[in-house]
Write a protein that holds these residues in place. Structure first.
Motif, PDB file in Angstrom:
ATOM      1  N   HIS A 135      40.747  50.602 -45.134  1.00  0.00           N
ATOM      2  CA  HIS A 135      41.491  50.460 -46.207  1.00  0.00           C
ATOM      3  C   HIS A 135      41.801  51.382 -46.320  1.00  0.00           C
ATOM      4  O   HIS A 135      42.125  52.611 -46.009  1.00  0.00           O
ATOM      5  CB  HIS A 135      39.568  50.479 -47.344  1.00  0.00           C
ATOM      6  N   SER A 136      42.876  51.088 -47.432  1.00  0.00           N
ATOM      7  CA  SER A 136      44.077  52.676 -48.189  1.00  0.00           C
ATOM      8  C   SER A 136      44.352  52.021 -49.440  1.00  0.00           C
ATOM      9  O   SER A 136      43.779  50.423 -49.781  1.00  0.00           O
ATOM     10  CB  SER A 136      45.120  52.435 -47.093  1.00  0.00           C
ATOM     11  N   ASP A 137      44.128  53.438 -50.798  1.00  0.00           N
ATOM     12  CA  ASP A 137      45.451  52.918 -51.890  1.00  0.00           C
ATOM     13  C   ASP A 137      46.573  51.380 -51.610  1.00  0.00           C
ATOM     14  O   ASP A 137      46.560  50.935 -50.281  1.00  0.00           O
ATOM     15  CB  ASP A 137      45.710  53.692 -52.608  1.00  0.00           C
ATOM     16  N   GLN A 138      47.440  52.006 -52.550  1.00  0.00           N
ATOM     17  CA  GLN A 138      47.933  51.021 -52.704  1.00  0.00           C
ATOM     18  C   GLN A 138      49.892  51.751 -52.621  1.00  0.00           C
ATOM     19  O   GLN A 138      50.708  51.594 -53.202  1.00  0.00           O
ATOM     20  CB  GLN A 138      48.710  50.180 -53.641  1.00  0.00           C
ATOM     21  N   GLY A 139      49.419  52.569 -51.532  1.00  0.00           N
ATOM     22  CA  GLY A 139      50.495  53.708 -51.667  1.00  0.00           C
ATOM     23  C   GLY A 139      51.283  53.632 -51.124  1.00  0.00           C
ATOM     24  O   GLY A 139      51.594  52.391 -50.040  1.00  0.00           O
ATOM     25  N   TRP A 140      52.550  53.604 -51.147  1.00  0.00           N
ATOM     26  CA  TRP A 140      53.914  53.414 -50.486  1.00  0.00           C
ATOM     27  C   TRP A 140      53.803  52.688 -48.877  1.00  0.00           C
ATOM     28  O   TRP A 140      54.401  52.103 -48.048  1.00  0.00           O
ATOM     29  CB  TRP A 140      55.407  53.426 -51.102  1.00  0.00           C
ATOM     30  N   HIS A 141      53.161  54.055 -48.134  1.00  0.00           N
ATOM     31  CA  HIS A 141      53.784  54.197 -46.863  1.00  0.00           C
ATOM     32  C   HIS A 141      52.334  53.214 -46.116  1.00  0.00           C
ATOM     33  O   HIS A 141      52.972  52.289 -44.772  1.00  0.00           O
ATOM     34  CB  HIS A 141      52.428  55.479 -46.163  1.00  0.00           C
ATOM     35  N   TYR A 142      51.487  52.325 -47.307  1.00  0.00           N
ATOM     36  CA  TYR A 142      50.760  51.281 -46.523  1.00  0.00           C
ATOM     37  C   TYR A 142      50.591  50.086 -46.937  1.00  0.00           C
ATOM     38  O   TYR A 142      50.890  48.910 -46.791  1.00  0.00           O
ATOM     39  CB  TYR A 142      49.667  51.193 -47.024  1.00  0.00           C
ATOM     40  N   GLN A 143      52.121  50.256 -47.576  1.00  0.00           N
ATOM     41  CA  GLN A 143      52.748  48.409 -47.599  1.00  0.00           C
ATOM     42  C   GLN A 143      53.979  48.645 -47.133  1.00  0.00           C
ATOM     43  O   GLN A 143      54.248  46.720 -46.738  1.00  0.00           O
ATOM     44  CB  GLN A 143      53.576  48.325 -49.148  1.00  0.00           C
ATOM     45  N   LEU A 144      54.368  48.977 -46.144  1.00  0.00           N
ATOM     46  CA  LEU A 144      55.301  48.864 -45.257  1.00  0.00           C
ATOM     47  C   LEU A 144      55.363  48.455 -44.153  1.00  0.00           C
ATOM     48  O   LEU A 144      54.294  48.572 -43.296  1.00  0.00           O
ATOM     49  CB  LEU A 144      56.396  50.259 -44.859  1.00  0.00           C
ATOM     50  N   GLU A 145      56.547  47.567 -43.957  1.00  0.00           N
ATOM     51  CA  GLU A 145      56.157  47.080 -41.901  1.00  0.00           C
ATOM     52  C   GLU A 145      55.654  47.728 -40.650  1.00  0.00           C
ATOM     53  O   GLU A 145      55.265  47.252 -40.348  1.00  0.00           O
ATOM     54  CB  GLU A 145      58.200  45.622 -41.933  1.00  0.00           C
ATOM     55  N   TYR A 146      56.279  48.923 -40.560  1.00  0.00           N
ATOM     56  CA  TYR A 146      55.834  50.381 -39.594  1.00  0.00           C
ATOM     57  C   TYR A 146      54.249  49.743 -39.613  1.00  0.00           C
ATOM     58  O   TYR A 146      53.860  50.356 -38.378  1.00  0.00           O
ATOM     59  CB  TYR A 146      56.917  51.340 -39.848  1.00  0.00           C
ATOM     60  N   TYR A 147      53.995  49.787 -40.335  1.00  0.00           N
ATOM     61  CA  TYR A 147      52.351  50.604 -40.918  1.00  0.00           C
ATOM     62  C   TYR A 147      52.087  49.504 -40.612  1.00  0.00           C
ATOM     63  O   TYR A 147      50.676  49.806 -39.789  1.00  0.00           O
ATOM     64  CB  TYR A 147      52.043  51.172 -42.600  1.00  0.00           C
ATOM     65  N   ARG A 148      52.285  47.619 -41.441  1.00  0.00           N
ATOM     66  CA  ARG A 148      51.622  47.294 -40.555  1.00  0.00           C
ATOM     67  C   ARG A 148      51.246  46.109 -39.668  1.00  0.00           C
ATOM     68  O   ARG A 148      50.586  46.508 -38.754  1.00  0.00           O
ATOM     69  CB  ARG A 148      51.431  46.185 -42.220  1.00  0.00           C
ATOM     70  N   GLU A 149      52.690  46.613 -39.124  1.00  0.00           N
ATOM     71  CA  GLU A 149      52.590  45.988 -37.562  1.00  0.00           C
ATOM     72  C   GLU A 149      51.976  47.302 -36.536  1.00  0.00           C
ATOM     73  O   GLU A 149      51.411  46.539 -35.766  1.00  0.00           O
ATOM     74  CB  GLU A 149      53.841  46.498 -37.163  1.00  0.00           C
ATOM     75  N   LYS A 150      52.074  48.627 -36.997  1.00  0.00           N
ATOM     76  CA  LYS A 150      51.018  48.907 -36.186  1.00  0.00           C
ATOM     77  C   LYS A 150      49.521  48.582 -35.962  1.00  0.00           C
ATOM     78  O   LYS A 150      49.332  48.873 -35.180  1.00  0.00           O
ATOM     79  CB  LYS A 150      51.064  50.262 -36.392  1.00  0.00           C
ATOM     80  N   ILE A 151      49.059  48.865 -37.506  1.00  0.00           N
ATOM     81  CA  ILE A 151      47.378  48.610 -38.067  1.00  0.00           C
ATOM     82  C   ILE A 151      47.547  47.517 -36.799  1.00  0.00           C
ATOM     83  O   ILE A 151      46.317  47.190 -36.790  1.00  0.00           O
ATOM     84  CB  ILE A 151      47.083  48.677 -38.974  1.00  0.00           C
ATOM     85  N   ASP A 152      48.023  46.157 -36.892  1.00  0.00           N
ATOM     86  CA  ASP A 152      47.764  45.032 -36.445  1.00  0.00           C
ATOM     87  C   ASP A 152      48.012  45.127 -34.316  1.00  0.00           C
ATOM     88  O   ASP A 152      47.249  44.309 -33.969  1.00  0.00           O
ATOM     89  CB  ASP A 152      48.917  44.181 -36.558  1.00  0.00           C
ATOM     90  N   SER A 153      48.713  46.360 -34.494  1.00  0.00           N
ATOM     91  CA  SER A 153      48.999  45.789 -32.658  1.00  0.00           C
ATOM     92  C   SER A 153      47.265  46.704 -32.190  1.00  0.00           C
ATOM     93  O   SER A 153      47.105  46.680 -31.041  1.00  0.00           O
ATOM     94  CB  SER A 153      50.074  46.344 -32.424  1.00  0.00           C
ATOM     95  N   LEU A 154      46.393  47.475 -33.449  1.00  0.00           N
ATOM     96  CA  LEU A 154      45.325  47.947 -32.907  1.00  0.00           C
ATOM     97  C   LEU A 154      44.240  47.383 -33.390  1.00  0.00           C
ATOM     98  O   LEU A 154      43.769  47.722 -32.622  1.00  0.00           O
ATOM     99  CB  LEU A 154      45.334  49.793 -33.732  1.00  0.00           C
ATOM    100  N   GLY A 155      44.573  46.261 -34.131  1.00  0.00           N
ATOM    101  CA  GLY A 155      43.147  44.647 -34.146  1.00  0.00           C
ATOM    102  C   GLY A 155      42.377  45.248 -35.460  1.00  0.00           C
ATOM    103  O   GLY A 155      41.476  45.356 -35.532  1.00  0.00           O
ATOM    104  N   LEU A 156      43.590  46.329 -36.452  1.00  0.00           N
ATOM    105  CA  LEU A 156      42.736  46.482 -37.680  1.00  0.00           C
ATOM    106  C   LEU A 156      43.049  45.580 -38.270  1.00  0.00           C
ATOM    107  O   LEU A 156      43.928  44.693 -38.374  1.00  0.00           O
ATOM    108  CB  LEU A 156      42.990  47.843 -38.093  1.00  0.00           C
ATOM    109  N   ILE A 157      42.348  45.161 -39.260  1.00  0.00           N
ATOM    110  CA  ILE A 157      42.631  44.357 -40.457  1.00  0.00           C
ATOM    111  C   ILE A 157      42.477  45.088 -42.090  1.00  0.00           C
ATOM    112  O   ILE A 157      41.919  45.906 -42.022  1.00  0.00           O
ATOM    113  CB  ILE A 157      41.355  43.597 -40.635  1.00  0.00           C
TER     114      ILE A 157
END
Length: 298
Positions: free
Chosen positions: A202-224
């Protein structure tokens, strides 16, 4: 009464008045007199024993010369040692002993906000301020915060925290709140997250956490992925709490750091102390690492 006895010390013994005579003259009962003497003698020592214990507990919670244990953490340890008192009394005694933790002014110290509007994908809020995780590695929180160093430059900290144990699973420092900072934090998490766990992060809506590179990385780690509502810091309260504690407990030392490398070394030491030594009543008066070990062994 006592002053009369002092005044008679230089007189011959035969000329002195006895206690009985004096008490009879002023119509004061002997038990009342001795009770009052005892009260006067012990007036300043009523809490002498417990003050020693309070001081010892507070000293154990020191971080770089600063007291970190508030009355809520000291109270159960006092009770464990056999001392029981009202919270107001404990706060007063801590104040008399000078062991109250320092305060931190969030506005004065420029709270960092990474929100830049919708620049990518905003995930649903899966937690809705429900912070009741009891098992390690099931719900994680992450955020970025900043502090001003002694040379007037800024340092940015990215941290990932386990909700159930309060343990810091990853922590990174940089001069800039950029992609490298976030990815380094996720790389540390990858090393520390056991296999076969798929926690919410869980994070806030900071710009880091909205971008594709972040979402792809956490997805590869199996995070929701989960995100706070816009502008609602309480949705990510565990992270707010951690950064607040760090700044309260470390502000004097932060100002002594004159470079990002010096601050990085200091911050890593704090995280190690926080994980392994800092107790909390939320973790049954254990450190985060001890509490995690306790839960997994149960």
């Amino acid at each position: 009464m006592d002053q009369i006895r002092v005044d008679q010390q230089n007189l011959p013994k035969k000329e002195r008045y006895g206690i009985g005579e004096l008490l009879k003259t002023i119509d004061l009962k002997r038990p009342t007199y001795y009770d009052e003497r005892k009260r006067i003698i012990n007036k300043n020592d009523k809490y002498a024993d417990v003050k020693v214990v309070i001081k010892e507990i507070a000293e154990k919670g020191k971080w770089r010369g600063s007291y970190t244990y508030g009355y809520r953490r000291i109270m159960p340890l006092l009770e464990k040692a056999g001392y029981h008192m009202a919270e107001a009394t404990l706060r007063r005694l801590m104040n008399e002993l000078g062991v109250q933790p320092a305060m931190y002014n969030r506005r004065k110290n420029n709270h960092y906000s990474s929100y830049k509007g919708t620049v990518g994908k905003v995930a649903d809020n899966l937690l809705n301020q429900t912070f009741d995780a009891t098992s390690p590695f099931t719900v994680l929180h992450t955020d970025v915060s900043q502090v001003r160093l002694g040379d007037s430059t800024w340092a940015y900290m990215s941290v990932i925290l386990d909700q159930a144990t309060k343990e810091v699973l990853a922590a990174s420092v940089s001069q800039n709140p950029n992609k490298l900072l976030i990815m380094d934090t996720l790389s540390q998490l990858e090393d520390n997250l056991p296999n076969n766990f798929n926690p919410i992060i869980h994070s806030d809506q900071g710009w880091h956490y909205q971008l594709e590179y972040y979402r792809e990385k956490i997805d590869s780690l199996g995070l929701i992925q989960s995100m706070s509502r816009k502008g609602n810091c309480l949705d990510n309260a565990p992270m707010e709490s951690f950064f607040h504690l760090f700044k309260v407990e470390s502000q004097p030392e932060i100002k002594k750091c004159k470079s990002i490398s010096q601050f990085t070394q200091f911050f890593n030491k704090y995280v190690n102390w926080y994980n392994n030594d800092r107790i909390s009543n939320k973790t049954k008066n254990m450190s985060p690492v001890d509490y995690r070990t306790h839960i997994l062994a149960a």
